[in-house]
Design an enzyme around this catalytic site. Sequence first.
Site, PDB file in Angstrom:
ATOM      1  N   ASP A  56     -41.359   0.763  -3.119  1.00  0.00           N
ATOM      2  CA  ASP A  56     -42.833   0.782  -3.070  1.00  0.00           C
ATOM      3  C   ASP A  56     -43.380   0.698  -1.695  1.00  0.00           C
ATOM      4  OD1 ASP A  56     -43.670  -2.166  -3.120  1.00  0.00           O
ATOM      5  OD2 ASP A  56     -41.735  -1.855  -4.312  1.00  0.00           O
ATOM      6  N   GLU A 143     -50.752 -10.456  -9.103  1.00  0.00           N
ATOM      7  CA  GLU A 143     -49.924 -11.628  -8.624  1.00  0.00           C
ATOM      8  C   GLU A 143     -50.832 -12.434  -7.961  1.00  0.00           C
ATOM      9  OE1 GLU A 143     -47.738 -10.325  -4.717  1.00  0.00           O
ATOM     10  OE2 GLU A 143     -48.450  -8.343  -5.448  1.00  0.00           O
TER      11      GLU A 143
END
Length: 256
Positions: A56, A143
């Site tokens: 990613d 997150e």
Amino acid sequence: MKILADINTRKSDIFIFLCFLLAAALLVWAAYAAWINFRTSPPYVDRERYPVAGFDISAHNGKINFKSAVKDGMEFVWIKATEGVTFHDRRFAGNYDEAGKAGLKRGAYHFFRFDKDGVEQAINFLETIGDRELELGVAIDVESSGNPKGITTDLIKDRIAGMVDYLNLRGLAPTLYCNKADYYEYLADSFPGNSLWICAFTTNPIAEPWNFWQYHHSGSVKGVNGKVDLNVFGGSREEWTDFISKQQYKGTKYVN
């Protein structure tokens, strides 16, 4: 003579003491280096069990040679598109085009801001994706790291639900990314129908079912300058094909 002997004895004691301090410092340094190596070393990943590998990226990874990444065994890539309600990753369009030309399966992800409305974040995400086709569909990066403190868990969960619901209404069931702690804080039992992309540095990522495993933050992939996140798909090649068929976003243009 006794005074001279005492001076020599003191020098000897000081020398022994300094040697002891040096040895202790070296031991502390070695222990610290071993701990850092342990913390940053990736867990064992059984590539026979998880044969489909990917990575990613966002703008901070710079310009990427995706053809080299494919030759290095990469088969998919999650590409950052947006963050919050106004931010657009400056390399999203270019990364999307070049990854597609190289033959990688592509997904777009959004970094979720705890202090912003979920629906507004979904609109920003969709407007940036536009009519681009995405073989992996879309993902929401949840997150606590990089997010402001002091916001209640209930409010954060409500905002995440707002974004998920909006995307679902528009025909996309987002994959949800998080680490273990954030999963149990914000996601557990709330989104049973959504795919899970888990960040974990242990051999067994999480007890709950998952679809993608980000197992390394400092990996190396040919064509990428510097360190990059490494991932695997959580199943066989047959399961991979099935996942793609269900998640693929055909690129219908969304308008607010």
